[in-house]
Design an enzyme around this catalytic site. Structure first.
Site, PDB file in Angstrom:
ATOM      1  CG  ASP A 105      21.845 -16.480  34.284  1.00 14.31           C
ATOM      2  OD1 ASP A 105      22.571 -17.270  33.930  1.00 14.31           O
ATOM      3  OD2 ASP A 105      20.983 -15.903  34.662  1.00 14.31           O
ATOM      4  CG  ASN A 110      18.083  -8.629  25.411  1.00 18.38           C
ATOM      5  OD1 ASN A 110      19.469  -8.888  25.306  1.00 18.38           O
ATOM      6  ND2 ASN A 110      18.584 -10.259  25.276  1.00 18.38           N
ATOM      7  CG  HIS A 113      18.130  -8.738  20.924  1.00 15.67           C
ATOM      8  ND1 HIS A 113      18.366  -9.508  21.717  1.00 15.67           N
ATOM      9  CD2 HIS A 113      16.493  -8.204  20.842  1.00 15.67           C
ATOM     10  CE1 HIS A 113      16.830 -10.185  21.851  1.00 15.67           C
ATOM     11  NE2 HIS A 113      16.007  -9.723  21.419  1.00 15.67           N
ATOM     12  CG  ASP A 155      24.907  -8.721  21.329  1.00 13.37           C
ATOM     13  OD1 ASP A 155      23.969  -9.156  22.212  1.00 13.37           O
ATOM     14  OD2 ASP A 155      24.164  -9.226  20.019  1.00 13.37           O
ATOM     15  CD  GLU A 158      20.149 -15.031  29.941  1.00 11.61           C
ATOM     16  OE1 GLU A 158      19.012 -15.279  30.932  1.00 11.61           O
ATOM     17  OE2 GLU A 158      20.793 -15.235  28.567  1.00 11.61           O
TER      18      GLU A 158
END
Length: 255
Positions: free
Chosen positions: A124, A132, A137, A141, A167
């Site tokens: 994680d 974010n 975003h 990404d 994630e």
């Protein structure tokens, strides 16, 4: 020398079957022209060369067009299957495909008499929501793609990596000793820390937490995932940016 591709997606099969199909057409033409069904005897026809010329003019084009169309359909089917199994952002296996491959491997091992040590890691990204929220975003990404590349950097076939969602990533390590599993997980953690992530011009360190379970029996994927996720929880509670591993100890083993 490049190896010929004889699969349904390769041109070698198209060319070979075109030649074979043409040869069969020539043979059939000779049989039809030379065999008398009235007397049940063989004889040469009046123009035996036509049995070669006509098939050579018609058969290659017919077989090539047919087989090439079948090849194109096979390529399209393969690409669709690949898209269905792949995460579009990171190009890793998606959750369903990753789960199915791991389950298939475990079932194969269950049917085998030998036992070996494998491991499932659940990974994680630490504080990803903050990335974010702060950068947007699109930048998030991009961070995920870089992290996926770092996770895969030390993997070798038949090891697997997949994006389980958001994630969260999964890694399946096969035929590894516990020491090797720990070293591989630690290498992933350090590779992510070394990513040069500077979306606003200044460096922002990316880190991951890793939980894993090492096993040499044949559990279900859900059992493995639950145990690895528990170790991930411990890693996060212990301060994040660390690896926590456990080993399964089944109550009984088949003889």
């Amino acid at each position: 020398m490049r190896k010929l591709d004889w699969s349904a997606r390769g041109r070698a099969r198209v060319y070979a079957l075109t030649v074979l199909g043409t040869a069969v057409c020539i043979a059939v033409a000779f049989v039809v022209d030379s065999f008398s069904f009235e007397t049940w005897t063989w004889r040469w026809g009046s123009d035996p060369h036509n049995n070669v010329i006509i098939p050579l003019l018609l058969a290659p084009l017919f077989f090539y067009l047919l087989l090439n169309k079948m090849r194109q359909l096979s390529i399209a089917h393969h690409e669709l299957a690949h898209l269905a199994a792949t995460d579009s952002l990171t190009s890793l296996l998606n959750r369903r495909a990753f789960t199915e491959v791991v389950e298939g491997y475990i079932q194969k091992m269950a049917a085998s008499s030998k036992r070996q040590t494998d491991a499932l890691l659940v990974i994680d990204v630490d504080h990803f929501k903050a990335i974010n929220d702060h950068f947007g975003h699109d930048i998030g990404d991009e961070a995920l793609k870089q992290i996926a590349d770092a996770i895969c950097a030390g993997l070798k076939e038949p090891d697997l990596a997949g994006r389980l969602g958001g994630e969260e990533f999964g890694v399946f390590l096969t035929t590894k000793t516990p020491e090797r599993v720990a070293a591989t997980a630690e290498q992933m953690r350090l590779c992510v820390r070394d990513i040069a992530f500077a979306p606003d011009g200044s460096n922002h360190r990316l880190t991951i937490s890793i939980g894993g379970v090492i096993f040499d029996d044949c559990p279900t994927f859900q059992e493995l995932y639950r145990q690895a996720d528990e170790q991930l929880y411990f890693a996060k509670r212990s301060g994040r940016d660390r690896v926590k591993l456990s080993s399964r100890h089944p109550a009984s083993r088949p003889a």
